[in-house]
Design a protein around this motif. Structure first.
Motif, mmCIF file in Angstrom:
data_model
loop_
_atom_site.group_PDB
_atom_site.id
_atom_site.type_symbol
_atom_site.label_atom_id
_atom_site.label_comp_id
_atom_site.label_asym_id
_atom_site.label_seq_id
_atom_site.Cartn_x
_atom_site.Cartn_y
_atom_site.Cartn_z
ATOM 1 N N PRO A 114 0.831 -1.210 0.000
ATOM 2 C CA PRO A 114 0.000 0.000 0.000
ATOM 3 C C PRO A 114 0.861 1.252 0.000
ATOM 4 O O PRO A 114 2.075 1.200 0.224
ATOM 5 C CB PRO A 114 -0.778 -0.124 1.313
ATOM 6 N N ASN A 115 0.218 2.380 -0.220
ATOM 7 C CA ASN A 115 0.904 3.667 -0.251
ATOM 8 C C ASN A 115 0.212 4.609 0.731
ATOM 9 O O ASN A 115 -1.017 4.674 0.756
ATOM 10 C CB ASN A 115 0.854 4.261 -1.664
ATOM 11 N N VAL A 116 0.978 5.319 1.517
ATOM 12 C CA VAL A 116 0.381 6.257 2.465
ATOM 13 C C VAL A 116 0.538 7.704 2.005
ATOM 14 O O VAL A 116 0.132 8.623 2.717
ATOM 15 C CB VAL A 116 0.993 6.094 3.873
ATOM 16 N N ASN A 117 1.105 7.910 0.815
ATOM 17 C CA ASN A 117 1.250 9.271 0.295
ATOM 18 C C ASN A 117 -0.001 9.743 -0.426
ATOM 19 O O ASN A 117 -0.168 10.933 -0.678
ATOM 20 C CB ASN A 117 2.448 9.351 -0.654
ATOM 21 N N THR A 118 -0.846 8.802 -0.791
ATOM 22 C CA THR A 118 -2.197 9.132 -1.242
ATOM 23 C C THR A 118 -3.160 8.483 -0.264
ATOM 24 O O THR A 118 -2.811 7.529 0.430
ATOM 25 C CB THR A 118 -2.470 8.616 -2.668
ATOM 26 N N ARG A 119 -4.351 8.978 -0.202
ATOM 27 C CA ARG A 119 -5.325 8.480 0.769
ATOM 28 C C ARG A 119 -6.132 7.363 0.117
ATOM 29 O O ARG A 119 -6.926 7.592 -0.786
ATOM 30 C CB ARG A 119 -6.193 9.627 1.251
ATOM 31 N N TYR A 120 -5.902 6.153 0.585
ATOM 32 C CA TYR A 120 -6.516 4.983 -0.022
ATOM 33 C C TYR A 120 -7.982 4.859 0.385
ATOM 34 O O TYR A 120 -8.356 5.117 1.535
ATOM 35 C CB TYR A 120 -5.772 3.720 0.392
ATOM 36 N N MET A 121 -8.762 4.387 -0.586
ATOM 37 C CA MET A 121 -10.173 4.087 -0.377
ATOM 38 C C MET A 121 -10.463 2.747 -1.061
ATOM 39 O O MET A 121 -10.078 2.549 -2.213
ATOM 40 C CB MET A 121 -11.058 5.188 -0.982
ATOM 41 N N TYR A 122 -11.105 1.818 -0.349
ATOM 42 C CA TYR A 122 -11.482 0.532 -0.915
ATOM 43 C C TYR A 122 -13.005 0.392 -0.874
ATOM 44 O O TYR A 122 -13.643 0.766 0.113
ATOM 45 C CB TYR A 122 -10.935 -0.652 -0.102
ATOM 46 N N PHE A 123 -13.570 -0.186 -1.923
ATOM 47 C CA PHE A 123 -14.949 -0.663 -1.819
ATOM 48 C C PHE A 123 -15.141 -1.889 -2.686
ATOM 49 O O PHE A 123 -14.477 -2.072 -3.700
ATOM 50 C CB PHE A 123 -15.977 0.427 -2.142
ATOM 51 N N PHE A 124 -16.049 -2.755 -2.222
ATOM 52 C CA PHE A 124 -16.342 -4.026 -2.883
ATOM 53 C C PHE A 124 -17.800 -4.042 -3.323
ATOM 54 O O PHE A 124 -18.685 -3.554 -2.618
ATOM 55 C CB PHE A 124 -16.073 -5.203 -1.947
ATOM 56 N N ILE A 125 -18.019 -4.624 -4.487
ATOM 57 C CA ILE A 125 -19.348 -4.757 -5.077
ATOM 58 C C ILE A 125 -19.596 -6.239 -5.347
ATOM 59 O O ILE A 125 -18.674 -6.961 -5.750
ATOM 60 C CB ILE A 125 -19.452 -3.947 -6.389
ATOM 61 N N ASN A 126 -20.818 -6.701 -5.133
ATOM 62 C CA ASN A 126 -21.203 -8.065 -5.473
ATOM 63 C C ASN A 126 -22.523 -8.018 -6.239
ATOM 64 O O ASN A 126 -23.584 -7.818 -5.650
ATOM 65 C CB ASN A 126 -21.339 -8.925 -4.222
ATOM 66 N N THR A 127 -22.445 -8.184 -7.551
ATOM 67 C CA THR A 127 -23.637 -8.075 -8.389
ATOM 68 C C THR A 127 -24.507 -9.324 -8.314
ATOM 69 O O THR A 127 -25.642 -9.305 -8.792
ATOM 70 C CB THR A 127 -23.255 -7.802 -9.854
ATOM 71 N N LYS A 128 -23.998 -10.391 -7.716
ATOM 72 C CA LYS A 128 -24.843 -11.563 -7.485
ATOM 73 C C LYS A 128 -25.926 -11.223 -6.477
ATOM 74 O O LYS A 128 -27.053 -11.724 -6.558
ATOM 75 C CB LYS A 128 -23.982 -12.726 -6.979
ATOM 76 N N ASN A 129 -25.560 -10.366 -5.527
ATOM 77 C CA ASN A 129 -26.518 -9.937 -4.503
ATOM 78 C C ASN A 129 -27.387 -8.779 -4.985
ATOM 79 O O ASN A 129 -28.599 -8.761 -4.765
ATOM 80 C CB ASN A 129 -25.770 -9.486 -3.237
#
Length: 494
Positions: A114-129
């Motif tokens: 990972p990198n801490v010089n940019t502000r990380y954002m994660y999100f997950f999608i599940n189209t089965k649901n």
């Protein structure tokens, strides 16, 4: 009459009481001069005796071999799932929520490189649901922008988002979706139900004004099912500051728990049917619960450790050279750039290269080199491995050809993430206290303790641990790619 006439005469003799076959052979040998008939050995044939194995031993050996291959083959699938399980467990998130590090993060973000010089954002999608899901990304504003990539469950990069400050609405569809697609969306068609998006909140500087602009921009992101487009739910942004986020693969029997989960959860690519058959001795089968017995668990544990040793070893050698004579390389196998992270060549699919690559990093970009570019190395100028107990210096010349900024970050070779409890992870051209030489160049020091007066230019490494750096350039310019600009090697200090 020639030779064929001679053979006619010889066959005519057959009816005079002489064995036709014997005569023909005799005439043939006579015509061929010194040619000898093959001699049959009088010694009896020897059949090598097979080593004796019990049925249990044979089963254990096949499980071990198949399991090593399963780790390499399943690396991207299990690696992404490991980040997702941390999203659920450590982030207390559900699908379509965003976990992020508004202060840039620290060693507690245990994701791959990972990198801490940019502000990380994660999100997950599940189209089965959820069926089709909307990702609504606002355009850049003064002092703040985004750059990220939507990936399928195998870390195949699908589309870069936020590039050049552009916003937009993206519609992520289920595999083989045939329903109506409304206008106004950029359509994303993964081959898997699950996707992960790594989004970077990029600030022009570390000023309070730019932080404020970036925070306001992040709060405008929306992720929701298309079915709720008329009244989108409130977006959750979950702050991970100070929370241990363990998104790393565990190279033990639990690897196969994740593999079984994802094999059952995901669509099967026809290319992978043969591999799914090879997983059967491990107890992994689509539609069935994974319940290995004690002997299988031990074999899986041993195989996972062996596979880990293999990918770590290959990561330092199966790389893409960059500038001749330099120890800096592109930290990924040679097939990476030609295949654009899809790992296919004309005559084969490079499973090993894919496994090696995703043991080291995650979430590649769809267009490498547009928004960012990375260099890595595993050796100092003399060709020796980088060791945590040693002291090194890196001279960064003035005028690094970037539109935004550069940074250097150090990772553990064992985990491909931050060293635990590290007090200093990175040095960036954005750092307020960065010390520059009179010509604008920068000297960086990597060692267990900071040199006196050089704390702002220092990165920590623990004794007894191998490490590697990534030198990142954001907004890379032409001189990076035509190689007219180069970065000197690390020098070991006495």
């Amino acid at each position: 009459m020639g030779s064929w006439g001679q053979w006619d005469m010889n066959f005519a003799i057959v009816g005079r009481g002489i064995s036709g076959i014997t005569l023909i052979i005799a005439l043939f040998l006579g015509a061929c001069g010194s040619v000898q008939a093959p001699q049959q050995s009088s010694a009896p044939s020897q059949v090598q005796k097979n080593q004796s194995y019990t049925e249990a031993e044979l089963n254990q050996r096949i499980v071990h071999r198949r399991a090593v291959d399963a780790v390499i083959w399943g690396m991207p699938l299990v690696s992404e799932d490991a980040v997702k399980q941390a999203y659920f467990r450590d982030g207390k998130a559900t699908y379509n929520d965003i976990v992020w590090w508004p202060k840039g993060g620290d060693w507690k973000n245990q994701s791959p490189t990972p990198n801490v010089n940019t502000r990380y954002m994660y999100f997950f999608i599940n189209t089965k649901n959820d069926g089709p899901v909307v990702v609504d990304l606002p355009a850049a504003v003064k002092g703040a922008s985004f750059y990220g990539t939507i990936e399928d469950a195998w870390y195949v990069p699908l589309v870069d988002i936020g590039f050049e400050g552009k916003g937009g609405k993206y519609l992520v569809l289920p595999p083989d979706y045939t329903g109506k697609i409304p206008s106004g969306y950029t359509v994303v068609r993964p081959k898997t139900y699950n996707t992960m998006t790594l989004l970077r909140s990029i600030l022009a500087s570390l000023s309070e004004e730019d932080f404020s602009a970036g925070n306001a921009l992040c709060k405008k992101i929306r992720i929701y099912p298309l079915s709720k487009a008329a009244n989108p739910p409130e977006q959750k942004l979950l702050d991970m500051t100070g929370i241990v986020y363990n998104g790393l693969v565990s190279y033990d029997e639990s690897f196969f728990v994740g593999l079984s989960r994802m094999v059952n959860e995901e669509v099967t690519d026809p290319r992978d049917l043969q591999m799914l058959g090879m997983l059967l001795p491990l107890g992994i089968e689509k539609g069935k619960e994974f319940k290995p017995d004690a002997a299988t668990v031990e074999a899986l544990k041993s195989a996972a450790a062996e596979a880990h040793a293999y990918v770590v070893s290959k990561a330092t050698t199966d790389i893409t050279p960059w500038v001749p004579g330099s120890k800096w390389i592109l930290p990924s196998p040679p097939i990476t750039m030609p295949s654009n992270f899809t790992w296919g060549a004309k005559n084969y699919f490079d499973v090993d290269a894919r496994g090696i690559a995703f043991s080291q990093y995650f979430c590649p970009t769809a267009r490498l080199g547009t928004g960012s570019f990375y260099f890595g190395t595993f050796f100092d100028h003399a060709g020796n491995p980088l060791q945590g107990e040693n002291s090194y210096s890196l001279h960064v010349p003035a005028g690094v050809p970037v539109r935004e900024f550069w940074s250097i970050t150090v990772y553990s070779l064992e985990t491909s993430s931050f060293f635990l409890n590290s007090p200093r992870l990175t040095v960036s051209s954005l750092d307020k206290g960065l010390q520059k030489n009179q010509d604008g160049s920068v000297d960086i020091y990597i060692r267990p303790k900071a040199p006196a007066g050089k704390e702002a230019n220092w990165i920590y490494t623990p004794a007894g641990q191998k490490w590697f750096p990534w030198f990142r350039v954001y907004g890379p310019e032409k001189a990076v790619f035509d190689k007219s600009w180069t970065l000197p090697d690390f020098e070991k200090l006495s």
